[in-house]
Design a protein around this motif. Structure first.
Motif, mmCIF file in Angstrom:
data_model
loop_
_atom_site.group_PDB
_atom_site.id
_atom_site.type_symbol
_atom_site.label_atom_id
_atom_site.label_comp_id
_atom_site.label_asym_id
_atom_site.label_seq_id
_atom_site.Cartn_x
_atom_site.Cartn_y
_atom_site.Cartn_z
ATOM 1 N N ASP A 68 28.334 45.579 43.953
ATOM 2 C CA ASP A 68 29.006 44.372 44.424
ATOM 3 C C ASP A 68 30.470 44.464 44.003
ATOM 4 O O ASP A 68 30.763 44.860 42.881
ATOM 5 N N PRO A 69 31.387 44.108 44.905
ATOM 6 C CA PRO A 69 32.799 44.251 44.533
ATOM 7 C C PRO A 69 33.179 43.274 43.438
ATOM 8 O O PRO A 69 32.783 42.122 43.460
ATOM 9 N N ASN A 70 33.907 43.769 42.471
ATOM 10 C CA ASN A 70 34.464 42.909 41.431
ATOM 11 C C ASN A 70 35.840 42.460 41.891
ATOM 12 O O ASN A 70 36.540 43.199 42.571
ATOM 13 N N GLU A 71 36.237 41.272 41.499
ATOM 14 C CA GLU A 71 37.530 40.730 41.933
ATOM 15 C C GLU A 71 38.278 40.171 40.730
ATOM 16 O O GLU A 71 37.689 39.508 39.881
ATOM 17 N N THR A 72 39.570 40.467 40.665
ATOM 18 C CA THR A 72 40.372 39.971 39.556
ATOM 19 C C THR A 72 41.780 39.644 40.027
ATOM 20 O O THR A 72 42.189 40.057 41.120
ATOM 21 N N ARG A 73 42.513 38.921 39.207
ATOM 22 C CA ARG A 73 43.922 38.668 39.460
ATOM 23 C C ARG A 73 44.743 39.544 38.525
ATOM 24 O O ARG A 73 44.638 39.420 37.306
ATOM 25 N N ALA A 74 45.535 40.422 39.106
ATOM 26 C CA ALA A 74 46.430 41.262 38.308
ATOM 27 C C ALA A 74 47.791 40.581 38.286
ATOM 28 O O ALA A 74 48.428 40.416 39.335
ATOM 29 N N GLN A 95 52.229 32.322 36.615
ATOM 30 C CA GLN A 95 52.773 33.634 36.973
ATOM 31 C C GLN A 95 52.374 34.055 38.387
ATOM 32 O O GLN A 95 51.335 33.645 38.900
ATOM 33 N N PRO A 96 53.184 34.948 38.983
ATOM 34 C CA PRO A 96 52.748 35.552 40.251
ATOM 35 C C PRO A 96 51.620 36.542 39.982
ATOM 36 O O PRO A 96 51.548 37.134 38.900
ATOM 37 N N TYR A 97 50.744 36.717 40.957
ATOM 38 C CA TYR A 97 49.606 37.630 40.756
ATOM 39 C C TYR A 97 49.206 38.282 42.072
ATOM 40 O O TYR A 97 49.595 37.847 43.162
ATOM 41 N N LEU A 98 48.419 39.323 41.953
ATOM 42 C CA LEU A 98 47.843 40.024 43.098
ATOM 43 C C LEU A 98 46.328 40.049 42.915
ATOM 44 O O LEU A 98 45.841 40.371 41.830
ATOM 45 N N THR A 99 45.590 39.694 43.945
ATOM 46 C CA THR A 99 44.124 39.740 43.864
ATOM 47 C C THR A 99 43.651 41.148 44.207
ATOM 48 O O THR A 99 43.970 41.683 45.274
ATOM 49 N N VAL A 100 42.907 41.748 43.262
ATOM 50 C CA VAL A 100 42.440 43.132 43.404
ATOM 51 C C VAL A 100 40.918 43.162 43.404
ATOM 52 O O VAL A 100 40.272 42.482 42.596
ATOM 53 N N VAL A 101 40.359 43.966 44.307
ATOM 54 C CA VAL A 101 38.906 44.083 44.439
ATOM 55 C C VAL A 101 38.490 45.530 44.170
ATOM 56 O O VAL A 101 39.080 46.462 44.732
ATOM 57 N N ASP A 102 37.503 45.723 43.313
ATOM 58 C CA ASP A 102 36.962 47.056 43.028
ATOM 59 C C ASP A 102 35.763 47.270 43.959
ATOM 60 O O ASP A 102 34.785 46.530 43.901
#
Length: 382
Positions: A68-74, A95-102
């Motif tokens: 299952d893809p993991n999702e985080t805010r970098a 802060q500004p962030y980018l949503t990243v999915v593994d």
């Protein structure tokens, strides 16, 4: 009156169609994500953990450890944000962030359901940009899905699987479209014309894909109509790409090894304009538990810098996201918008009422604000 005839008789100038730009491809939303994509055991989950500064993803040494893809805010480093915080010393900081999915590792045959192919392809369809993680280090202790390390072979495998999936999906769309031919033709002349225009775009895009090319590389031939169709189709090969090349620390320090030149040549030929960012996964992993001071000390000791800020910023820009800031004693906040938003839409990100009742926006260029030192000084300068 002299000249009246010319004004009456001359037909109005036809408005020229805006030339499509790469920023027009993709979802027109501020909630965009990038996915980490690659074969099993190339370092996706280790990079994901570093980006999220946590151990969310199970970085295990066997294929398909991420299902299952993991999702985080970098969180994205930005000197403008830091300066505004320093100036206002606010109670709250956003802060500004980018949503990243593994995303699960892909293997050859994924488009036919091999490995976790179907899950992989559905997860990648849900992201807006792709960070291709490429293994460019040899280590007998870290197994490779194909037994040997060959990043160009790996990226060819992934690219062809994504293209095959797009071709199969598009053929299905055309088949369904043909079934509606009679119904659309008998509705109105406009619906018949729209049906014909869509078919022409479908066939044009299919021919391009079957020629071994990725949809994002066709900006010189896509019309605005084609762009609209591509954005409805959400093809995997239409997504923007970035190449993160995972090297050992020795090679990362000197920014060279035997894999980099073939990778560069492949990207030039198959993804012109895309960015290649070398990094060292094991080094980034060592930084996870360190604070800012500890990170700076480790970088100085190893005589390298972390590649993560560059990866995050490049990926953020790659999916056509942009920022504006609001600042004051209560809060300094980064607001994320999509490139192409007009001022009312940008105001609507703060509150929907601002978009509905939009009159005007008072904005300042950051460089000018920093030079003048304050909002008051900016207003005084006109």
């Amino acid at each position: 009156k002299p000249g009246l005839w010319e004004r009456v008789a001359m037909p109005p100038k036809k408005k020229e169609e805006e030339k499509p730009g790469a920023w027009m491809l993709g979802r027109f939303s501020k909630n965009l994500k990038v996915g980490l994509v690659g074969l099993p055991n190339v370092g996706k989950s280790t990079l994901y953990n570093s980006l999220s500064k946590s151990h969310h993803a199970e970085a295990a040494n066997f294929p398909f450890c991420t299902i299952d893809p993991n999702e985080t805010r970098a969180f994205m480093p930005d000197e403008r944000f830091d300066w505004l915080v320093q100036q206002h010393k606010p109670k709250s900081e956003v802060q500004p962030y980018l949503t990243v999915v593994d995303i699960a590792g892909l293997i050859k045959g994924a488009s036919k359901g091999e490995g976790l192919g179907n899950a992989f392809l559905s997860h990648i369809k849900a992201v807006d940009g792709i960070i291709h993680v490429m293994r460019a280090f040899e280590d007998d202790d870290v197994i490779h899905a194909e037994d040997t390390v060959d990043p160009v072979r790996d990226i060819n495998t992934i690219s062809s699987e994504l293209r095959i999936k797009d071709i199969n999906d598009l053929k299905g769309v055309i088949e369904g479209h043909m079934k509606r031919k009679s119904a659309e033709a008998t509705k109105t002349p406009q619906s018949k014309k729209r049906w014909e225009e869509n078919l022409a775009s479908y066939e044009k895009i299919l021919a391009y894909l079957e020629d071994g090319k990725d949809a994002r590389n066709g900006m010189d031939i896509w019309s605005n109509q084609d762009i609209d169709v591509l954005n409805e189709l959400m093809l995997l090969t239409a997504k923007p790409v970035l190449f993160a090349v995972n090297m050992n620390l020795h090679d990362y320090k000197r920014k060279k090894n035997k894999f980099l030149k073939p990778i560069f040549e492949w990207v030039q030929a198959n993804a012109p304009g895309a960015t290649i960012i070398p990094y060292c996964g094991s080094f980034e992993d060592d930084l996870i538990e360190l604070d800012a001071a500890g990170t700076a000390e480790k970088c100085k000791e190893c005589e390298v810098v972390s590649a993560l800020p560059k990866i995050i910023k490049t990926a953020f820009n790659m999916v056509n996201l942009s920022l504006f800031y609001t600042a004051g004693p209560d809060e300094v906040r980064a607001w994320i918008i999509r490139k192409g938003y007009k001022a009312p839409q940008a105001a609507g990100v703060i509150h929907t009422d601002f978009e509905r009742g939009f009159i005007c926006a008072e904005v300042m260029a950051f460089d000018e604000l920093k030079e003048k030192g304050s909002e008051t000084a900016m207003k005084a300068a006109g």
